[in-house]
Design a protein around this motif. Structure first.
Motif, mmCIF file in Angstrom:
data_model
loop_
_atom_site.group_PDB
_atom_site.id
_atom_site.type_symbol
_atom_site.label_atom_id
_atom_site.label_comp_id
_atom_site.label_asym_id
_atom_site.label_seq_id
_atom_site.Cartn_x
_atom_site.Cartn_y
_atom_site.Cartn_z
ATOM 1 N N LEU A 13 0.895 -9.403 5.724
ATOM 2 C CA LEU A 13 1.949 -10.427 5.134
ATOM 3 C C LEU A 13 2.682 -11.260 6.206
ATOM 4 N N VAL A 14 2.519 -12.355 6.456
ATOM 5 C CA VAL A 14 3.368 -13.250 7.251
ATOM 6 C C VAL A 14 4.411 -13.667 6.624
ATOM 7 N N ARG A 15 5.662 -13.369 7.022
ATOM 8 C CA ARG A 15 6.638 -14.248 6.477
ATOM 9 C C ARG A 15 7.137 -15.248 7.352
ATOM 10 N N THR A 16 7.609 -16.433 6.705
ATOM 11 C CA THR A 16 8.000 -17.779 7.039
ATOM 12 C C THR A 16 9.364 -18.255 6.672
ATOM 13 N N THR A 17 9.680 -19.445 7.007
ATOM 14 C CA THR A 17 10.909 -20.006 6.351
ATOM 15 C C THR A 17 10.762 -20.407 5.110
ATOM 16 N N SER A 18 9.637 -20.572 4.567
ATOM 17 C CA SER A 18 9.242 -20.792 3.113
ATOM 18 C C SER A 18 8.988 -19.424 2.218
ATOM 19 N N PHE A 19 8.504 -18.476 2.867
ATOM 20 C CA PHE A 19 8.249 -17.474 2.226
ATOM 21 C C PHE A 19 8.670 -15.916 2.873
ATOM 22 N N ARG A 20 9.934 -15.512 2.507
ATOM 23 C CA ARG A 20 10.830 -14.488 3.325
ATOM 24 C C ARG A 20 10.542 -13.061 2.622
ATOM 25 N N LEU A 21 9.822 -12.900 1.675
ATOM 26 C CA LEU A 21 9.687 -11.398 1.217
ATOM 27 C C LEU A 21 8.869 -10.500 1.828
ATOM 28 N N PRO A 22 9.208 -9.396 1.909
ATOM 29 C CA PRO A 22 8.313 -8.557 2.943
ATOM 30 C C PRO A 22 7.155 -7.799 1.953
ATOM 31 N N GLY A 23 6.391 -7.455 2.671
ATOM 32 C CA GLY A 23 5.115 -6.589 1.794
ATOM 33 C C GLY A 23 3.944 -6.302 2.888
ATOM 34 N N ASP A 24 3.070 -5.915 2.209
ATOM 35 C CA ASP A 24 1.565 -5.532 3.216
ATOM 36 C C ASP A 24 0.679 -6.577 3.190
ATOM 37 N N VAL A 25 0.468 -7.401 2.043
ATOM 38 C CA VAL A 25 -0.479 -8.148 1.599
ATOM 39 C C VAL A 25 0.225 -9.311 0.757
ATOM 40 N N LYS A 26 -0.281 -10.730 1.226
ATOM 41 C CA LYS A 26 0.058 -11.713 0.278
ATOM 42 C C LYS A 26 -1.275 -12.247 -0.377
ATOM 43 N N PHE A 27 -1.072 -12.229 -1.876
ATOM 44 C CA PHE A 27 -2.225 -13.180 -2.602
ATOM 45 C C PHE A 27 -1.790 -14.362 -2.924
ATOM 46 N N TYR A 28 -2.972 -15.174 -2.827
ATOM 47 C CA TYR A 28 -2.792 -16.508 -3.635
ATOM 48 C C TYR A 28 -3.881 -16.817 -4.607
ATOM 49 N N GLN A 29 -3.661 -17.317 -5.699
ATOM 50 C CA GLN A 29 -4.428 -17.561 -6.543
ATOM 51 C C GLN A 29 -4.065 -18.974 -7.471
ATOM 52 N N LYS A 30 -5.148 -19.679 -7.302
ATOM 53 C CA LYS A 30 -5.133 -20.819 -7.929
ATOM 54 C C LYS A 30 -4.828 -20.795 -9.637
ATOM 55 N N ASP A 31 -3.914 -21.626 -10.367
ATOM 56 C CA ASP A 31 -3.769 -21.645 -11.768
ATOM 57 C C ASP A 31 -3.309 -20.560 -12.443
ATOM 58 N N THR A 32 -4.216 -19.590 -12.402
ATOM 59 C CA THR A 32 -3.795 -18.425 -13.258
ATOM 60 C C THR A 32 -3.988 -17.067 -12.267
ATOM 61 N N LEU A 33 -3.408 -15.850 -12.449
ATOM 62 C CA LEU A 33 -3.564 -14.813 -11.812
ATOM 63 C C LEU A 33 -4.654 -13.796 -12.568
ATOM 64 N N SER A 34 -5.497 -13.254 -11.505
ATOM 65 C CA SER A 34 -6.413 -12.640 -12.360
ATOM 66 C C SER A 34 -6.451 -11.081 -11.994
ATOM 67 N N PHE A 70 0.830 -1.213 -0.258
ATOM 68 C CA PHE A 70 0.061 0.002 -0.071
ATOM 69 C C PHE A 70 0.827 1.262 -0.138
ATOM 70 N N ASP A 71 0.453 2.202 -0.631
ATOM 71 C CA ASP A 71 1.088 3.571 -0.620
ATOM 72 C C ASP A 71 0.797 4.252 0.619
ATOM 73 N N THR A 72 1.462 5.518 0.998
ATOM 74 C CA THR A 72 1.376 6.111 2.135
ATOM 75 C C THR A 72 -0.140 6.862 2.452
ATOM 76 N N SER A 73 -0.709 6.956 1.502
ATOM 77 C CA SER A 73 -2.092 7.778 1.620
ATOM 78 C C SER A 73 -3.133 6.808 1.898
ATOM 79 N N GLY A 74 -3.035 5.478 1.946
ATOM 80 C CA GLY A 74 -4.093 4.465 2.141
ATOM 81 C C GLY A 74 -5.195 4.583 1.638
ATOM 82 N N THR A 75 -5.983 3.588 1.436
ATOM 83 C CA THR A 75 -7.110 2.988 0.727
ATOM 84 C C THR A 75 -8.113 2.667 1.624
ATOM 85 N N ALA A 76 -9.387 2.797 0.878
ATOM 86 C CA ALA A 76 -10.727 2.269 1.723
ATOM 87 C C ALA A 76 -10.326 0.657 1.824
ATOM 88 N N THR A 77 -9.859 -0.010 0.800
ATOM 89 C CA THR A 77 -9.606 -1.541 1.316
ATOM 90 C C THR A 77 -8.543 -1.639 2.267
#
Length: 342
Positions: A173-194, A59-66
């Motif tokens: 976003l929660v970092r783990t031993t298998s997912f170490r990159l930082p961020g605000d949210v983590k998306f998971y989408q099966k098969d294809t990215l929408s 997210f940017d510094t201004s914030g959003t409704a979501t």
């Protein structure tokens, strides 16, 4: 990993759904604790390190409704603030319906607050909000609506298996031993990215794990081609992979990436140069997991012929590239020929 569901709200998701037909139900911890499959869904999202169907958002510094609604889902005590929790979940549901693509599968959006703990976690986070978009049979969706409760639903036939989870987003976003990159949210989408699912959350998207590293190396190759006329080769990939030994804590930061990029290109490459090539707004979000750096080189000639090999074999592959001609020669002692594909 120990996941405790503290509360959830759920609503139908369907392209063209009229606002008057939108409904919402919710369940507290007593009922939610019986839904083991939701704990499995959340575990799947947290530990997932897949190369192609996981992305990160900032997210940017201004914030959003979501972002504000996700914060409410994460911070609100469900038992004492059920109304606020449900209002935030419903706003997210309506937002997703507004951007839903006409080809998207209908289903149900579950907004879940969960407590988390486990040795695989590397961040000090104990509560997350997770949005789960699940495909459900129409008959079961009607049953959900008419019963106004989850208690009488037959779960065996209703919910997909954890590995069949369709779409999810986790905040924070929660970092783990298998997912170490930082961020605000983590998306998971099966098969294809929408694209609509990324647009729904209103944040700057970056790929995760191997896809992130591949995109960075390809950007460096493009910059080298623009400045020198030559693209990055297998030796350059070996220099790029050396970042694994240079990284601190398994995450390769921007300064380390630009240093390697400058060596590969032969002149200074800045973070902004990389961001411009990648189409990113924030150069500081360009980071890589050192465990997921590419090791295979692929040369593509005339968009028809592919030559693939591990970067460790780079000394055995020679490339001569003129203005109108490319010649690739491979040194070896054994040859096997096999038909591939149709």
């Amino acid at each position: 990993m120990d996941i405790s569901i503290q509360g959830m709200a759920y609503s139908p998701i369907e392209y063209g759904l009229e606002s008057g037909d939108q409904w919402q139900n919710s369940v507290g911890q007593d009922t939610a604790s019986e839904l083991d499959v939701f704990a499995e869904y959340i575990t799947e999202v947290i530990v997932k390190s897949d190369q192609s169907n996981v992305t990160r958002g900032n997210f940017d510094t201004s914030g959003t409704a979501t972002e504000g609604a996700l914060q409410v889902l994460c911070d609100t005590d469900y038992e004492d603030g059920q109304s606020d929790f449900c209002d935030a979940a419903f706003e997210l549901t309506k937002r997703l319906n507004d951007v839903l693509h006409h080809t998207a599968n209908e289903g149900v959006l579950f907004a879940v607050q969960a407590g988390i703990e486990g040795e695989v976690l590397t961040d000090d986070i104990d509560t997350v909000a997770v949005l789960l978009k699940l495909d459900l049979e129409e008959a079961q969706r009607v049953k959900l609506k008419s019963d106004n409760t989850l208690k009488s639903v037959s779960f065996e036939d209703l919910f997909p298996e954890p590995e069949e989870l369709q779409k999810a987003v986790m905040y924070p976003l929660v970092r783990t031993t298998s997912f170490r990159l930082p961020g605000d949210v983590k998306f998971y989408q099966k098969d294809t990215l929408s694209e609509y699912f990324h647009r729904f959350i209103e944040c700057d998207i970056a790929p995760a794990t191997l896809e992130q590293a591949k995109s960075v190396f390809e950007a460096i190759s493009e910059i080298k081609h623009e400045r020198t006329g030559q693209r990055a080769d297998a030796e350059d990939l070996n220099r790029f992979r050396a970042l694994r030994e240079d990284s601190d804590g398994g995450v390769v930061e921007l300064d380390e990436i630009t240093s390697a990029a400058s060596d590969i290109v032969g002149e200074t490459v800045s973070g902004q140069d990389l961001a411009d090539e990648l189409g990113r707004d924030n150069p500081d979000a360009i980071v890589m997991d050192s465990n997921n750096l590419p090791s295979v080189v692929k040369y593509e000639v005339d968009e028809e012929i592919e030559v693939k090999f591990p970067s460790t074999a780079s000394e055995r592959v020679n490339v001569n590239e003129d203005e109108n001609e490319v010649e690739i020669s491979i040194t070896g002692g054994d040859l096997t020929v096999a038909p591939r594909d149709r």
